[in-house]
Design a protein around this motif. Structure first.
Motif, short mmCIF file in Angstrom:
data_model
loop_
_atom_site.label_atom_id
_atom_site.label_comp_id
_atom_site.label_asym_id
_atom_site.label_seq_id
_atom_site.Cartn_x
_atom_site.Cartn_y
_atom_site.Cartn_z
N GLU A 51 -32.98 27.72 142.95
CA GLU A 51 -32.30 28.83 142.29
C GLU A 51 -33.08 30.13 142.46
N LYS A 52 -34.41 30.06 142.29
CA LYS A 52 -35.25 31.26 142.46
C LYS A 52 -35.25 31.73 143.91
N LEU A 53 -35.34 30.79 144.83
CA LEU A 53 -35.35 31.16 146.25
C LEU A 53 -34.02 31.78 146.67
N ASN A 54 -32.93 31.19 146.21
CA ASN A 54 -31.61 31.75 146.52
C ASN A 54 -31.45 33.14 145.91
N TYR A 97 -38.21 28.44 153.58
CA TYR A 97 -36.84 28.24 153.11
C TYR A 97 -35.97 29.24 153.86
N GLN A 98 -35.00 28.74 154.62
CA GLN A 98 -34.13 29.58 155.41
C GLN A 98 -32.75 29.64 154.75
N LEU A 102 -37.87 32.75 153.58
CA LEU A 102 -38.78 32.96 152.47
C LEU A 102 -39.91 31.95 152.52
N ASP A 103 -41.07 32.35 152.04
CA ASP A 103 -42.15 31.40 151.80
C ASP A 103 -41.72 30.61 150.58
N ALA A 104 -41.47 29.33 150.74
CA ALA A 104 -40.92 28.52 149.65
C ALA A 104 -41.92 28.30 148.53
N THR A 105 -43.19 28.50 148.81
CA THR A 105 -44.22 28.33 147.78
C THR A 105 -44.29 29.55 146.87
N THR A 106 -44.22 30.76 147.46
CA THR A 106 -44.38 31.98 146.68
C THR A 106 -43.07 32.70 146.40
N GLY A 107 -42.03 32.43 147.21
CA GLY A 107 -40.77 33.15 147.08
C GLY A 107 -40.74 34.47 147.83
N VAL A 150 -40.21 37.12 150.67
CA VAL A 150 -39.32 37.24 151.81
C VAL A 150 -40.17 37.51 153.04
N LEU A 151 -40.04 36.66 154.05
CA LEU A 151 -40.80 36.80 155.29
C LEU A 151 -40.00 37.50 156.37
N LYS A 152 -38.72 37.19 156.44
CA LYS A 152 -37.83 37.80 157.44
C LYS A 152 -36.48 38.04 156.81
N ASP A 153 -35.85 39.12 157.24
CA ASP A 153 -34.51 39.46 156.78
C ASP A 153 -33.84 40.20 157.93
N HIS A 154 -33.06 39.47 158.70
CA HIS A 154 -32.44 40.12 159.85
C HIS A 154 -30.99 39.73 159.98
N GLN A 155 -30.24 40.66 160.56
CA GLN A 155 -28.81 40.44 160.76
C GLN A 155 -28.64 39.35 161.80
N ASP A 156 -27.73 38.42 161.51
CA ASP A 156 -27.43 37.33 162.43
C ASP A 156 -26.60 37.89 163.57
#
Length: 102
Positions: free
Chosen positions: A43-46, A72-73, A88-93, A95-101
């Motif tokens: 829930e937090k990651l989403n 977490y992708q 996202l880094d699933a341990t810390t939450g 955001v590592l990458k955010d790119h348009q598909d």
């Protein structure tokens, strides 16, 4: 001939090393890691992924182990219909990458 054989062997070893770096984790393993507190709740990651694209809708998620880190992708579609890939880094939450598909 020996040079070609050595080159082919080195190439195949590199491929094995690269493909071994990322490992998809199944639902049971993901739940075990969450319950143990190793990774954030889904829930937090989403929510962290959706915070980057308010009004978006999540279509697919996946948990992988890459280089000893849990990633977490999230594939989502924003309110304008644009598709995004958020990692996202699933341990810390974080955001590592955010790119348009594309």
């Amino acid at each position: 001939m020996k040079t070609l054989t050595a080159l082919l062997l080195a190439s195949s070893m590199s491929f094995v090393a690269i493909s071994a770096q990322a490992k998809d984790l199944g639902p049971d393993e993901a739940l075990r890691l969450r319950d143990a507190g190793t990774i954030q709740s889904f829930e937090k990651l989403n929510a962290a992924a959706l915070a980057k694209h308010p009004g978006g809708t999540i279509h697919e998620t996946e948990l992988e182990e890459e280089y000893g880190k849990y990633i977490y992708q999230v594939e989502l579609r924003d309110s304008k219909g644009v598709e995004w890939d958020v990692e996202l880094d699933a341990t810390t939450g974080q955001v590592l990458k955010d790119h348009q598909d594309t």
